[in-house]
Write a protein that holds these residues in place. Sequence first.
Motif, PDB file in Angstrom:
ATOM      1  N   ARG A  34      48.441 -45.174  85.135  1.00  0.00           N
ATOM      2  CA  ARG A  34      47.666 -46.008  84.227  1.00  0.00           C
ATOM      3  C   ARG A  34      48.130 -45.750  82.793  1.00  0.00           C
ATOM      4  NH1 ARG A  34      42.782 -47.666  86.760  1.00  0.00           N
ATOM      5  NH2 ARG A  34      42.446 -48.973  84.929  1.00  0.00           N
ATOM      6  N   ILE A  35      47.595 -46.547  81.862  1.00  0.00           N
ATOM      7  CA  ILE A  35      47.967 -46.436  80.456  1.00  0.00           C
ATOM      8  C   ILE A  35      46.774 -45.905  79.674  1.00  0.00           C
ATOM      9  CG2 ILE A  35      48.835 -47.645  78.435  1.00  0.00           C
ATOM     10  CD1 ILE A  35      50.805 -47.518  80.763  1.00  0.00           C
ATOM     11  N   LEU A  36      46.986 -44.823  78.937  1.00  0.00           N
ATOM     12  CA  LEU A  36      45.912 -44.195  78.185  1.00  0.00           C
ATOM     13  C   LEU A  36      45.437 -45.119  77.068  1.00  0.00           C
ATOM     14  CD1 LEU A  36      44.512 -41.384  78.304  1.00  0.00           C
ATOM     15  CD2 LEU A  36      45.966 -40.734  76.379  1.00  0.00           C
ATOM     16  N   ALA A  37      44.118 -45.233  76.919  1.00  0.00           N
ATOM     17  CA  ALA A  37      43.549 -46.189  75.970  1.00  0.00           C
ATOM     18  C   ALA A  37      43.111 -45.555  74.652  1.00  0.00           C
ATOM     19  CB  ALA A  37      42.353 -46.895  76.614  1.00  0.00           C
ATOM     20  N   ARG A  38      43.072 -44.236  74.576  1.00  0.00           N
ATOM     21  CA  ARG A  38      42.686 -43.554  73.332  1.00  0.00           C
ATOM     22  C   ARG A  38      43.567 -42.323  73.142  1.00  0.00           C
ATOM     23  NH1 ARG A  38      37.186 -43.986  75.444  1.00  0.00           N
ATOM     24  NH2 ARG A  38      36.090 -45.737  74.476  1.00  0.00           N
ATOM     25  N   ASP A  39      43.755 -41.938  71.881  1.00  0.00           N
ATOM     26  CA  ASP A  39      44.385 -40.653  71.599  1.00  0.00           C
ATOM     27  C   ASP A  39      43.454 -39.537  72.069  1.00  0.00           C
ATOM     28  OD1 ASP A  39      46.612 -41.780  70.372  1.00  0.00           O
ATOM     29  OD2 ASP A  39      45.654 -41.787  68.397  1.00  0.00           O
ATOM     30  N   ILE A  40      44.030 -38.478  72.618  1.00  0.00           N
ATOM     31  CA  ILE A  40      43.237 -37.341  73.079  1.00  0.00           C
ATOM     32  C   ILE A  40      43.761 -36.081  72.423  1.00  0.00           C
ATOM     33  CG2 ILE A  40      42.595 -35.926  75.074  1.00  0.00           C
ATOM     34  CD1 ILE A  40      42.646 -38.388  76.778  1.00  0.00           C
ATOM     35  N   ALA A  41      42.856 -35.300  71.837  1.00  0.00           N
ATOM     36  CA  ALA A  41      43.206 -34.014  71.239  1.00  0.00           C
ATOM     37  C   ALA A  41      42.957 -32.902  72.245  1.00  0.00           C
ATOM     38  CB  ALA A  41      42.384 -33.780  69.969  1.00  0.00           C
ATOM     39  N   LEU A 152      47.573 -36.117  74.274  1.00  0.00           N
ATOM     40  CA  LEU A 152      48.137 -37.328  74.864  1.00  0.00           C
ATOM     41  C   LEU A 152      47.874 -38.486  73.905  1.00  0.00           C
ATOM     42  CD1 LEU A 152      46.835 -36.828  78.536  1.00  0.00           C
ATOM     43  CD2 LEU A 152      49.200 -36.557  77.761  1.00  0.00           C
ATOM     44  N   ALA A 153      48.816 -39.429  73.838  1.00  0.00           N
ATOM     45  CA  ALA A 153      48.735 -40.507  72.847  1.00  0.00           C
ATOM     46  C   ALA A 153      48.309 -41.819  73.480  1.00  0.00           C
ATOM     47  CB  ALA A 153      50.078 -40.677  72.153  1.00  0.00           C
ATOM     48  N   LYS A 154      47.513 -42.581  72.753  1.00  0.00           N
ATOM     49  CA  LYS A 154      47.137 -43.924  73.171  1.00  0.00           C
ATOM     50  C   LYS A 154      48.389 -44.726  73.506  1.00  0.00           C
ATOM     51  CE  LYS A 154      44.948 -48.116  71.294  1.00  0.00           C
ATOM     52  NZ  LYS A 154      44.269 -48.701  70.120  1.00  0.00           N
ATOM     53  N   GLY A 155      48.342 -45.438  74.637  1.00  0.00           N
ATOM     54  CA  GLY A 155      49.488 -46.212  75.075  1.00  0.00           C
ATOM     55  C   GLY A 155      50.445 -45.440  75.960  1.00  0.00           C
ATOM     56  N   GLN A 156      50.173 -44.148  76.169  1.00  0.00           N
ATOM     57  CA  GLN A 156      51.067 -43.320  76.971  1.00  0.00           C
ATOM     58  C   GLN A 156      50.905 -43.628  78.451  1.00  0.00           C
ATOM     59  OE1 GLN A 156      50.946 -39.241  75.801  1.00  0.00           O
ATOM     60  NE2 GLN A 156      52.158 -38.502  77.521  1.00  0.00           N
ATOM     61  N   HIS A 157      52.037 -43.711  79.129  1.00  0.00           N
ATOM     62  CA  HIS A 157      52.031 -43.895  80.581  1.00  0.00           C
ATOM     63  C   HIS A 157      51.666 -42.569  81.216  1.00  0.00           C
ATOM     64  CE1 HIS A 157      54.363 -44.325  84.532  1.00  0.00           C
ATOM     65  NE2 HIS A 157      53.333 -45.114  84.606  1.00  0.00           N
ATOM     66  N   LEU A 158      50.641 -42.561  82.062  1.00  0.00           N
ATOM     67  CA  LEU A 158      50.140 -41.319  82.623  1.00  0.00           C
ATOM     68  C   LEU A 158      50.953 -40.938  83.856  1.00  0.00           C
ATOM     69  CD1 LEU A 158      46.331 -41.866  82.060  1.00  0.00           C
ATOM     70  CD2 LEU A 158      47.841 -40.279  80.850  1.00  0.00           C
ATOM     71  N   ARG A 218      53.209 -51.287  88.588  1.00  0.00           N
ATOM     72  CA  ARG A 218      53.688 -50.269  87.649  1.00  0.00           C
ATOM     73  C   ARG A 218      53.264 -50.582  86.221  1.00  0.00           C
ATOM     74  NH1 ARG A 218      59.994 -49.432  88.720  1.00  0.00           N
ATOM     75  NH2 ARG A 218      59.697 -47.851  87.107  1.00  0.00           N
ATOM     76  N   LEU A 219      53.057 -51.843  85.922  1.00  0.00           N
ATOM     77  CA  LEU A 219      52.660 -52.257  84.575  1.00  0.00           C
ATOM     78  C   LEU A 219      51.145 -52.287  84.391  1.00  0.00           C
ATOM     79  CD1 LEU A 219      55.293 -55.093  84.036  1.00  0.00           C
ATOM     80  CD2 LEU A 219      55.194 -52.902  82.821  1.00  0.00           C
TER      81      LEU A 219
END
Length: 404
Positions: A34-41, A152-158, A218-219
């Motif tokens: 999936r694609i991450l929707a928020r930045d995570i600290a 992890l950065a927003k928009g990153q492919h998990l 995949r998308l």
Amino acid sequence: MMLSYSAALELLLAEVDQLPLSIETVPLLEAGDRILARDIAAPCDLPHWDNSAMDGFALRSQDVVAASPDRPVRLPIVGRVMAGEQPPLLTSTAGVACAVMTGAPIPAGFDAIVKVEDVVQQENAIAVSTPIPAGQFIRVRGEDLHQGSPLLAKGQHLTPMALMLAAAVGLSELPVWSKLPVGLISTGTEVVPWSQPTLALGQIRNSSQPFLIQQLQRLGCEIRAIAHVPDDPEQFAAIAQQFWSQGVRLLLTTGAVSMGVADFVPAALERLGCQAIFHKVAIRPGKPLLFAIAPEQQGLVLACPGNPVSTTVTAEFFLKPLLMQRRGESRSPLWLPLAESVHKPEGLQCFWRSRLTPDGKVWVDPQQSSAALKSLVESSHWAILPADTGFIAAGTPVEVQSLT
């Protein structure tokens, strides 16, 4: 005059807001691909504490400054720490050593680790024959990540590696973009299921459909409906309406989109109330591509040419950018020199199959037929060749994009 690739892509991306977008929180084990929707600290330090990178002995580096093969320093062993155990609380660490296993926390007062194989063990002591620098083989708390630093950065492919990192800091769930509901219609009376064992004269197997299914998954899409129709505009229209009633917001079609007598898709979409944004782009392969808005269905239609390689190109250079834009993703261009000179049609931007040479150049496959599939498997990259010339000399940098 046909639209250039860049102009067509700009028109496509301008309609990205037609596609629904929401954030959902899913368990870690359901977040793969999936694609991450928020930045995570980072919620904590990683490692969580100072620990040993080797099986060995913790000691004070200052105690072995003068150690040599001729005059080894003898240090009594005053304890042992296994991974997962609490280190002993020692009244003094001067002149002694503590056995530690890989991953075990470092007892307070020690500042280095010497490997088991680098000492001589003498009953309840070790002999150290070389100076040990402070910090040797110690994984310091927070050296990988400090609490509050970007994880992890927003928009990153998990990827599996991203999930491993999330698990290491205790994240049991992750915010991801919702899956876009997509419908897939392939067309053509001559097209039969890919599983059909034998073919009659003139028939071809539906090789594009499994490719698109895999690519859409995949998308980050939900393939809500799949169908194949012969060259029958009425049947096509009925299935498209059915898909929209099932909540499909992106309709992807293959075939029947060019200028032949059986190319009924553009007219069928118009009768369904779709508004064509463009039809035909100055590219090869994939020139007949059609992009339309379906206002009543609050969705989009991407009608791709039927040749399999044309399908892969339109998926890579139109479908993928559309979905990436929807989620705020981006990708960086890569430019490499051509290994050999290339002749191409002037006026068309070409996306040609290629491979990278051992010295980091781009070799363009001479087989560029839109129906030839073997070279797709043998290639590693698309070479993106500009429209304004018919000849590109060896050594000229061109943009490349991975096929995977």
